[in-house]
Write an enzyme that holds these catalytic residues in place. Sequence first.
Site, PDB file in Angstrom:
ATOM      1  N   GLU A 289      66.650 -28.162  43.988  1.00 36.09           N
ATOM      2  CA  GLU A 289      67.067 -29.076  42.850  1.00 36.09           C
ATOM      3  C   GLU A 289      68.216 -28.635  42.088  1.00 36.09           C
ATOM      4  OE1 GLU A 289      63.069 -31.127  41.595  1.00 36.09           O
ATOM      5  OE2 GLU A 289      63.245 -29.423  40.882  1.00 36.09           O
ATOM      6  N   ARG A 334      75.013 -23.307  23.680  1.00 40.42           N
ATOM      7  CA  ARG A 334      74.643 -22.199  24.601  1.00 40.42           C
ATOM      8  C   ARG A 334      74.796 -20.832  24.227  1.00 40.42           C
ATOM      9  NH1 ARG A 334      75.620 -21.398  29.104  1.00 40.42           N
ATOM     10  NH2 ARG A 334      73.220 -20.783  29.942  1.00 40.42           N
ATOM     11  N   CYS A 365      78.977 -25.006   9.830  1.00 43.48           N
ATOM     12  CA  CYS A 365      78.547 -24.262   8.623  1.00 43.48           C
ATOM     13  C   CYS A 365      77.861 -23.215   8.950  1.00 43.48           C
ATOM     14  CB  CYS A 365      78.335 -25.162   7.535  1.00 43.48           C
ATOM     15  SG  CYS A 365      79.440 -26.492   7.330  1.00 43.48           S
TER      16      CYS A 365
HETATM   17  N1  LLP Z   1      64.458 -28.377  38.307  1.00 40.18           N
HETATM   18  C1  LLP Z   1      63.624 -28.330  37.326  1.00 40.18           C
HETATM   19  C2  LLP Z   1      62.298 -28.641  37.368  1.00 40.18           C
HETATM   20  C3  LLP Z   1      64.358 -27.742  36.220  1.00 40.18           C
HETATM   21  O1  LLP Z   1      63.594 -27.541  35.160  1.00 40.18           O
HETATM   22  C4  LLP Z   1      65.780 -27.145  36.137  1.00 40.18           C
HETATM   23  C5  LLP Z   1      66.204 -26.806  34.945  1.00 40.18           C
HETATM   24  C6  LLP Z   1      66.452 -27.413  37.433  1.00 40.18           C
HETATM   25  C7  LLP Z   1      65.700 -28.176  38.451  1.00 40.18           C
HETATM   26  C8  LLP Z   1      67.652 -27.262  37.386  1.00 40.18           C
HETATM   27  O2  LLP Z   1      68.164 -25.828  37.266  1.00 40.18           O
HETATM   28  P1  LLP Z   1      69.669 -25.194  37.467  1.00 40.18           P
HETATM   29  O3  LLP Z   1      70.065 -25.330  38.808  1.00 40.18           O
HETATM   30  O4  LLP Z   1      70.466 -25.819  36.500  1.00 40.18           O
HETATM   31  O5  LLP Z   1      69.301 -23.774  36.803  1.00 40.18           O
HETATM   32  N2  LLP Z   1      69.571 -25.371  28.816  1.00 40.18           N
HETATM   33  C9  LLP Z   1      69.621 -24.263  29.668  1.00 40.18           C
HETATM   34  C10 LLP Z   1      69.070 -24.300  31.116  1.00 40.18           C
HETATM   35  C11 LLP Z   1      67.676 -25.000  31.312  1.00 40.18           C
HETATM   36  C12 LLP Z   1      67.240 -25.357  32.553  1.00 40.18           C
HETATM   37  C13 LLP Z   1      65.674 -26.310  32.639  1.00 40.18           C
HETATM   38  N3  LLP Z   1      65.484 -26.543  33.947  1.00 40.18           N
HETATM   39  C14 LLP Z   1      70.931 -23.521  29.587  1.00 40.18           C
HETATM   40  O6  LLP Z   1      71.805 -23.827  29.277  1.00 40.18           O
HETATM   41  O7  LLP Z   1      71.128 -22.363  30.217  1.00 40.18           O
END
Ligand code: LLP
Length: 434
Positions: A289, A334, A365
Site C-alpha cells: 500500500e 511537515r 505568523c
Molecule cells: N497504509 C496505511 C494503512 C497507512 O496508514 C499509510 C500511511 C500508508 C499505507 C501509506 O504509507 P506511505 O507509503 O505513504 O509511507 N503525514 C505523515 C505520514 C503519515 C502516514 C500515514 N499512513 C508525513 O507527512 O510524513
Amino acid sequence: MWLGTQCVNAQGHLEIGSCDAVALAEQFGTPLYVLDEEALRARCREYRATFAALKQDVTIIYAGKAALNRAICQIIAEEGLELDVASGGELYTALQAGFPRERIHLHGVYKTDDELRMALEAGIGAIVLDNFEEIARLRALAHAHNRTVPVLIRIAPEVEADTHPLIRTGQRDSKFGFHWLNGDALLATEQVLNAPELHLKGFHCHIGSQISDLSAFQAAAHAMVAFAAAVRQQLGYTAPLLNLGGGLAARYTPDDQLPSIQAYAETLVQALRTACQQHNFPEPALAVEPGRSLIAEAGITLYRVGAVKRVPHDHPHLPREYLIVDGGISDNPRPQLYSARYTARHVSRASAPHDRPYRIMGKHCETDPIIDCALLPETRAGDLIAILTTGAYAYSMSSNYNRYPRPAMVAVRAGTARLIVVRETYEDVIRHDQ
Ligand code: LLP
C-alpha cells in the site's frame, strides 16, 4: 538532485513535464503545487512490474492519504492500481472520480457509522477492521443492509520502524489494529470468522512511513506469517492474502539513503516465502500500500520570494540570510510536524551553482522554517524557488491557517499543464462562516 522529468532548459529555467516552471508560476500564480504526471505514472508501472516479476499474485494499492483529488484518482485507476481510502472524504472523492469500487479499500482507526454505511452501499473491495467496536457496528449495518462485507483485519505486528515517532504505526504501543500479545488479534479473527455478515479476506499491517531500513519490513512479514500460521492452527482458517502496508521512504535530500523499489520488493517477497516455509504455511497473495514512495517525488511546490533579510543571530549552524516566501505551514506543515527536510532549487537560475546558504521561512505568523539551510544561487526578492518532493502529505495536510486560501495544483505532462485543483479564493475561506 533531479527527480522524475525535472531538468534545466535552454533558458536555464527549471523544467518539469517539459513545462517551464517560470511560465507555470506566471500562468497559475504562486504558491503552486506541480505534479509531474509522467513521474507518477512511471512509478506506478515500476511498482507493478517489479512485484509482478517476483510474484504472480501481488496487488499494488495506492494510499490516497498521501495526495488525493479526482485527477489523481483517475491516473491511479488508469495505471491499474487499487486505492486505499482512510476517511469518508477520501472515499467520496474516489467514488466521485468513478474509481472502480471493487478496487477500493477503506481504512481508519475510527470509521463512523456514516463512513461504514457509505462503503457498504458503494460495495467497495474491502473494509480493514481496526477494533472490536467496529466489528460489532459493521455487523449490525451489514445485517440491516442484508449484505456480506469483505473485510481484512489489521494487526499490530509489534515492529518498531526507524522513523519519526509520530509516523510509526506498528509498534507495541500503537493505537492501530489488534494486538497479538494480549489475545485481541486472535479473538477478533474468531469473531469475524463466526460473523455470517463478514467475509474475511486476510490480514493487514502497516508499520509506519518514510522507512528506509528494509529489515523492518522483513520483520513485519515474518510477524504476519507467524500470526496467520497461529490462526490456522487454532481456528482452522488459512488466510489467502496478507497486506503488508506501505511505508517505503522517498528522496527529500541528496544524502537520503534509499532502497530501490526492486530491493524493497525482493525483501518483502523473500521474507514472505521464508516465513511461510518456516511455519509450513501456504504462500498467500500479497498486497502493498505505498503512498509516499509513489507520489512524493512527483510533486514540487513553487514559491515566490518576497523578502531577503540579514538576521544578526549567532547560531552557528543556521544561515544568517533568510528568504521569506509566499507559502509555508499552511501548504506544507511537515517541517513543523516532523522536522522534515527538503531540497530547494532556484527556478530561473536552475543551472547556476547552488552554494549560498539561506534559511527559507514561510509567511505565517510564527517561526515556520521550510528549510533551515538551503543552498541556492544568490536569490533576490521576486525570484522563484522550487521545493522538491512535496507530492505526498503536503496538499493533503494543508490548512487555511492565517486564513490563507489553499494553492492550486497543476499536472504537467509532455509540455502541457492541466489545472487539476483550482486555487481557493477568499470567498472559499469564509464559505462556511455563519
Ligand atoms: N497504509 C496505511 C494503512 C497507512 O496508514 C499509510 C500511511 C500508508 C499505507 C501509506 O504509507 P506511505 O507509503 O505513504 O509511507 N503525514 C505523515 C505520514 C503519515 C502516514 C500515514 N499512513 C508525513 O507527512 O510524513
